[in-house]
Write an enzyme that holds these catalytic residues in place. Structure first.
Site, mmCIF file in Angstrom:
data_model
loop_
_atom_site.group_PDB
_atom_site.id
_atom_site.type_symbol
_atom_site.label_atom_id
_atom_site.label_comp_id
_atom_site.label_asym_id
_atom_site.label_seq_id
_atom_site.Cartn_x
_atom_site.Cartn_y
_atom_site.Cartn_z
ATOM 1 C CE1 TYR A 1 -4.056 1.991 0.538
ATOM 2 C CE2 TYR A 1 -2.772 3.158 2.197
ATOM 3 C CZ TYR A 1 -3.894 3.063 1.400
ATOM 4 O OH TYR A 1 -4.842 4.050 1.455
ATOM 5 C CE LYS B 1 -3.581 4.933 -1.602
ATOM 6 N NZ LYS B 1 -4.646 5.543 -2.428
#
Length: 247
Positions: free
Chosen positions: A154, A158
């Protein structure tokens, strides 16, 4: 209404932060088009927006599939004539420690969170450049700025969005198209509802303002960045995190 008659695509717009963004854009006069992979949630959200008197429509799209994205963007242009705003909000998590992370958990998160942003941005870039105007807003995360144990996939996705946003901002600026990223901190959504009160309490201790954020906190910034009030802002990453990350 600072966005009157603007056409806005919001990916992953059926719940959480995405839904708040759709509502905020609609309140400011934008016609909202939602791209979402969950057909039932998509229909519910469109119905709610229409019931509130707003212009809204939905396309069932998996942003990780380039052909489906291109098809949907072409459909929006055929129906509405243009695209003024793209908010890349769709995202998933597959959290686990790196040692235990399966390749498919890495691939799935990168496919939706990062490749999805690439697919959607690429699809709108040509029409936006042609009309010499447009705004792209990518929803990153403070995790992309600071990292987080158990979220290597993640965090990488990002952080990738931030670098991608800067590159797109440089490429499209001469044609009047702006691109910025927003890095939300811990926001109260279905994704954070699963956390225990104990964990939420620990999180609040890391936040100078002493509270978790609301989806509207992010949506309000999206409205500002999408409007002409932000006409001299491009290539930036703005954290909405109660002061958690200061840089």
């Amino acid at each position: 209404m600072v966005l009157r008659d603007k056409i806005a695509i919001v990916t992953g717009g059926s719940r959480g932060i995405g839904k708040a963004i759709c509502e905020a854009l609609a309140r400011q006069g934008a016609r909202v088009v939602i791209f979402d992979v969950n057909a039932a949630e998509l229909q519910n959200c469109v119905t709610e927006l229409k019931a509130a008197g707003f212009d809204a429509e939905g396309y069932e799209v998996n942003v990780a599939q380039a052909d489906k994205v291109e098809e949907a963007v072409a459909g929006v242009i055929d129906n509405l004539g243009r695209i003024d705003i793209l908010v890349n909000n769709a995202g998933i998590t597959r959290d686990t420690l790196l040692m235990r992370m399966k390749e498919e958990d890495w691939d799935a998160v990168l496919a939706v969170n990062l490749k999805g942003v690439f697919n959607c941005t690429k699809a709108v870039s040509r029409p936006m450049m042609k009309q010499r105007s447009g705004v792209i807003i990518n929803i990153s995360s403070v995790v992309g700025l600071m990292g987080n144990a158990g979220q290597a996939n993640y965090a990488a996705s990002k952080a990738g969005i931030i670098g991608f946003t800067k590159s797109v901002a440089r490429e499209l600026a001469s044609r009047g198209v702006r691109a910025n990223a927003i890095a939300p901190g811990f926001i109260v959504t279905q994704m954070t509802d699963v956390l225990s009160d104990e964990i939420k309490g620990e999180l609040q201790k890391q936040i100078p303002l002493g509270r978790l954020g609301q989806p509207e906190d992010v949506a309000n910034l999206v409205v500002f960045l999408a409007s002409d009030n932000a006409s001299y802002i491009t290539g930036q990453t703005i954290a909405v995190d109660g002061g958690m990350v200061m840089h």
